[in-house]
Design a protein around this motif. Structure first.
Motif, PDB file in Angstrom:
ATOM      1  N   SER A   1      45.942  52.951  18.240  1.00 44.38           N
ATOM      2  CA  SER A   1      47.104  52.381  18.925  1.00 44.38           C
ATOM      3  C   SER A   1      47.488  51.052  18.306  1.00 44.38           C
ATOM      4  O   SER A   1      46.692  50.404  17.618  1.00 44.38           O
ATOM      5  N   VAL A   2      48.716  50.641  18.577  1.00 47.50           N
ATOM      6  CA  VAL A   2      49.170  49.321  18.155  1.00 47.50           C
ATOM      7  C   VAL A   2      49.877  48.645  19.323  1.00 47.50           C
ATOM      8  O   VAL A   2      50.638  49.273  20.053  1.00 47.50           O
ATOM      9  N   VAL A   3      49.569  47.372  19.521  1.00 48.53           N
ATOM     10  CA  VAL A   3      50.257  46.534  20.501  1.00 48.53           C
ATOM     11  C   VAL A   3      51.155  45.581  19.737  1.00 48.53           C
ATOM     12  O   VAL A   3      50.701  44.885  18.818  1.00 48.53           O
ATOM     13  N   MET A   4      52.434  45.539  20.116  1.00 52.90           N
ATOM     14  CA  MET A   4      53.423  44.729  19.405  1.00 52.90           C
ATOM     15  C   MET A   4      53.946  43.641  20.346  1.00 52.90           C
ATOM     16  O   MET A   4      54.900  43.867  21.091  1.00 52.90           O
ATOM     17  N   PRO A   5      53.339  42.459  20.335  1.00 51.94           N
ATOM     18  CA  PRO A   5      53.830  41.394  21.213  1.00 51.94           C
ATOM     19  C   PRO A   5      55.047  40.695  20.615  1.00 51.94           C
ATOM     20  O   PRO A   5      55.233  40.634  19.405  1.00 51.94           O
ATOM     21  N   GLY A   6      55.860  40.138  21.511  1.00 53.30           N
ATOM     22  CA  GLY A   6      56.857  39.168  21.100  1.00 53.30           C
ATOM     23  C   GLY A   6      56.178  37.819  20.941  1.00 53.30           C
ATOM     24  O   GLY A   6      54.970  37.738  20.698  1.00 53.30           O
ATOM     25  N   SER A   7      56.919  36.746  21.098  1.00 51.20           N
ATOM     26  CA  SER A   7      56.352  35.404  20.920  1.00 51.20           C
ATOM     27  C   SER A   7      55.304  35.117  21.983  1.00 51.20           C
ATOM     28  O   SER A   7      55.525  35.343  23.171  1.00 51.20           O
ATOM     29  N   VAL A   8      54.154  34.604  21.535  1.00 53.33           N
ATOM     30  CA  VAL A   8      53.032  34.322  22.424  1.00 53.33           C
ATOM     31  C   VAL A   8      52.697  32.838  22.344  1.00 53.33           C
ATOM     32  O   VAL A   8      52.735  32.237  21.263  1.00 53.33           O
ATOM     33  N   ALA A   9      52.351  32.241  23.459  1.00 54.73           N
ATOM     34  CA  ALA A   9      52.028  30.815  23.523  1.00 54.73           C
ATOM     35  C   ALA A   9      50.621  30.572  22.989  1.00 54.73           C
ATOM     36  O   ALA A   9      49.643  30.522  23.736  1.00 54.73           O
ATOM     37  N   THR A  10      50.510  30.452  21.660  1.00 55.02           N
ATOM     38  CA  THR A  10      49.244  30.131  21.007  1.00 55.02           C
ATOM     39  C   THR A  10      49.525  29.107  19.918  1.00 55.02           C
ATOM     40  O   THR A  10      50.658  28.685  19.711  1.00 55.02           O
ATOM     41  N   HIS A  11      48.486  28.741  19.171  1.00 54.07           N
ATOM     42  CA  HIS A  11      48.641  27.813  18.046  1.00 54.07           C
ATOM     43  C   HIS A  11      49.005  28.551  16.774  1.00 54.07           C
ATOM     44  O   HIS A  11      49.022  27.957  15.691  1.00 54.07           O
ATOM     45  N   PHE A  12      49.297  29.839  16.866  1.00 55.75           N
ATOM     46  CA  PHE A  12      49.582  30.645  15.687  1.00 55.75           C
ATOM     47  C   PHE A  12      50.846  30.164  14.983  1.00 55.75           C
ATOM     48  O   PHE A  12      51.823  29.786  15.618  1.00 55.75           O
ATOM     49  N   GLY A  13      50.813  30.250  13.624  1.00 50.08           N
ATOM     50  CA  GLY A  13      51.999  29.909  12.845  1.00 50.08           C
ATOM     51  C   GLY A  13      52.323  28.430  12.917  1.00 50.08           C
ATOM     52  O   GLY A  13      51.546  27.600  13.341  1.00 50.08           O
ATOM     53  N   SER A  14      53.521  28.092  12.533  1.00 51.75           N
ATOM     54  CA  SER A  14      53.930  26.687  12.496  1.00 51.75           C
ATOM     55  C   SER A  14      54.887  26.330  13.628  1.00 51.75           C
ATOM     56  O   SER A  14      55.272  25.183  13.775  1.00 51.75           O
ATOM     57  N   GLY A  15      55.267  27.330  14.413  1.00 55.54           N
ATOM     58  CA  GLY A  15      56.209  27.082  15.497  1.00 55.54           C
ATOM     59  C   GLY A  15      55.526  26.507  16.724  1.00 55.54           C
ATOM     60  O   GLY A  15      54.308  26.424  16.812  1.00 55.54           O
ATOM     61  N   GLN A  16      56.321  26.112  17.703  1.00 51.85           N
ATOM     62  CA  GLN A  16      55.807  25.545  18.939  1.00 51.85           C
ATOM     63  C   GLN A  16      56.123  26.506  20.081  1.00 51.85           C
ATOM     64  O   GLN A  16      57.192  27.091  20.155  1.00 51.85           O
ATOM     65  N   ALA A  17      55.130  26.687  20.964  1.00 51.97           N
ATOM     66  CA  ALA A  17      55.308  27.623  22.067  1.00 51.97           C
ATOM     67  C   ALA A  17      56.440  27.159  22.981  1.00 51.97           C
ATOM     68  O   ALA A  17      56.618  25.968  23.231  1.00 51.97           O
ATOM     69  N   LYS A  18      57.227  28.117  23.469  1.00 50.44           N
ATOM     70  CA  LYS A  18      58.311  27.850  24.418  1.00 50.44           C
ATOM     71  C   LYS A  18      57.824  28.186  25.832  1.00 50.44           C
ATOM     72  O   LYS A  18      56.879  28.940  26.008  1.00 50.44           O
ATOM     73  N   ASP A  19      58.505  27.638  26.820  1.00 49.17           N
ATOM     74  CA  ASP A  19      58.027  27.844  28.182  1.00 49.17           C
ATOM     75  C   ASP A  19      58.277  29.251  28.706  1.00 49.17           C
ATOM     76  O   ASP A  19      57.846  29.605  29.800  1.00 49.17           O
ATOM     77  N   TRP A  20      58.951  30.094  27.912  1.00 51.95           N
ATOM     78  CA  TRP A  20      59.156  31.474  28.313  1.00 51.95           C
ATOM     79  C   TRP A  20      58.250  32.449  27.558  1.00 51.95           C
ATOM     80  O   TRP A  20      58.298  33.653  27.797  1.00 51.95           O
ATOM     81  N   ASN A  21      57.446  31.927  26.639  1.00 47.45           N
ATOM     82  CA  ASN A  21      56.595  32.813  25.826  1.00 47.45           C
ATOM     83  C   ASN A  21      55.624  33.636  26.669  1.00 47.45           C
ATOM     84  O   ASN A  21      55.228  33.235  27.777  1.00 47.45           O
ATOM     85  N   LEU A  22      55.224  34.769  26.108  1.00 48.91           N
ATOM     86  CA  LEU A  22      54.098  35.500  26.664  1.00 48.91           C
ATOM     87  C   LEU A  22      52.849  34.634  26.610  1.00 48.91           C
ATOM     88  O   LEU A  22      52.747  33.713  25.782  1.00 48.91           O
ATOM     89  N   LEU A  23      51.897  34.941  27.460  1.00 48.07           N
ATOM     90  CA  LEU A  23      50.587  34.309  27.402  1.00 48.07           C
ATOM     91  C   LEU A  23      49.610  35.249  26.705  1.00 48.07           C
ATOM     92  O   LEU A  23      49.790  36.471  26.723  1.00 48.07           O
ATOM     93  N   PRO A  24      48.560  34.715  26.089  1.00 50.46           N
ATOM     94  CA  PRO A  24      47.554  35.590  25.486  1.00 50.46           C
ATOM     95  C   PRO A  24      47.017  36.619  26.472  1.00 50.46           C
ATOM     96  O   PRO A  24      46.721  37.760  26.102  1.00 50.46           O
ATOM     97  N   GLU A  25      46.902  36.221  27.736  1.00 51.36           N
ATOM     98  CA  GLU A  25      46.389  37.140  28.759  1.00 51.36           C
ATOM     99  C   GLU A  25      47.310  38.346  28.971  1.00 51.36           C
ATOM    100  O   GLU A  25      46.849  39.422  29.357  1.00 51.36           O
TER     101      GLU A  25
END
Length: 232
Positions: free
Chosen positions: A174-198
Motif C-alpha cells: 500500500s501507499v499513503v499519500m499525505p498532503g502538507s504535514v506539520a513537521t520539520h521536513f523540507g525547507s518550508g514552514q508548517a501552516k496552521d492548517w497542515n495535517l499532523l503526523p498523527e
C-alpha cells in the motif's frame, strides 16, 4: 502465557511522521524503530515502554544496502512502513548534485534495500503488509520539486508494481499519500492548517487493520481546507 505481538518495522522512526507511526502501531505491535539518531530512537523506545509497549531501536543508515541486509535480513516482520524521506525543495538550477543524490538514495534506493531485506520472509509466511509513505507530490508536479516529486512518482510506480507481484502470495502493498504535514521536513514552514503526523499514522493503522482479504492499496490524505486553521 502472553501471546506474542506482531512486529512492525518503521523507518525514519526518530521524528515526525515516522515517530507518530511507531507510537500508533505500538498499541498492537512490537516496534522495530529504524533511524540514524541513536538518542532520538532511545527516547522513542522509552516512551513506548512507558505506555506498556515494546520497542527495539535500530540505529541504521537505510541508504547503506550492505548494512541494511546484515541488520534487517532474516527479521520476522509482519508490517513494514517505509517512511524515511528527505526533501530539498528548490528550483532545479539551484539543486546541488549531492542534494539530488541524497533524495534519490533516501526516498527511492532505501525503499529497495529495506523491502528487499524483509519481503522474502513475508512471502514465505504467506502474509504481511508493506506500507510506503508517498506524497501527493507523487501525482502532482510543483515548482521546486524536480527531484523530490520525481522520487515520489517512483514510489507510486514501485508500490503498484510490487503489489501486483506479491498479492497472490498474501502480502499487501500500500501507499499513503499525505498532503502538507506539520513537521520539520523540507525547507518550508508548517501552516496552521497542515495535517499532523498523527493523522498520517492513523491512516497507516487503518490500512494495517483492514480484514485479511482486503487490500487498501492507495490512500490520499489531505487537510480539509487550507483556508482555515484546523481545530486542535
Amino acid at each position: 502465557m502472553t501471546a506474542s505481538l506482531p512486529t512492525a518495522l518503521v523507518t525514519g522512526a526518530s521524528r515526525g511522521i515516522g515517530r507518530a507511526i511507531a507510537l500508533r502501531l505500538a498499541n498492537s505491535h512490537e516496534i522495530l524503530a529504524v533511524a540514524r539518531s541513536t538518542t532520538e530512537l532511545d527516547t522513542l523506545a522509552s516512551e513506548i515502554d512507558a505506555r506498556g509497549g515494546r520497542c527495539r531501536p535500530i540505529a541504521l543508515d537505510v541508504t547503506d544496502g550492505d548494512a541494511v541486509a546484515r541488520t534487517l535480513g532474516g527479521q520476522a516482520v509482519d508490517v513494514l512502513v517505509n517512511n524515511a524521506g528527505v526533501g530539498a525543495l528548490k528550483p532545479f538550477l539551484e539543486l546541488a548534485p549531492e542534494e539530488w543524490r541524497r533524495m534519490v538514495d533516501v526516498n527511492l534506493n532505501a525503499l529497495y534495500h529495506v523491502t528487499r531485506a524483509v519481503l522474502p520472509g513475508m512471502v514465505e509466511r504467506g502474509r504481511g503488509d508493506v506500507v510506503n509513505i508517498g506524497s501527493i507530490a507523487g501525482r502532482s508536479a510543483f515548482v521546486g520539486g524536480s527531484c523530490y516529486a520525481a522520487t515520489k512518482w517512483a514510489v507510486m510506480a514501485f508500490t503498484e508494481s510490487l503489489m501486483l507481484e506479491v498479492r497472490d502470495a498474501g502480502v499487501r502493498v500500500s501507499v499513503v499519500m499525505p498532503g502538507s504535514v506539520a513537521t520539520h521536513f523540507g525547507s518550508g514552514q508548517a501552516k496552521d492548517w497542515n495535517l499532523l503526523p498523527e493523522d498520517v499514522a492513523e491512516s497507516v493503522a487503518h490500512i494495517v487493520a483492514a480484514p485479511p482479504e482486503v487490500l487498501i492499496h492507495r490512500l490520499e490524505v489531505r487537510a480539509l481546507s487550507p483556508k482555515r486553521p484546523r481545530r486542535r
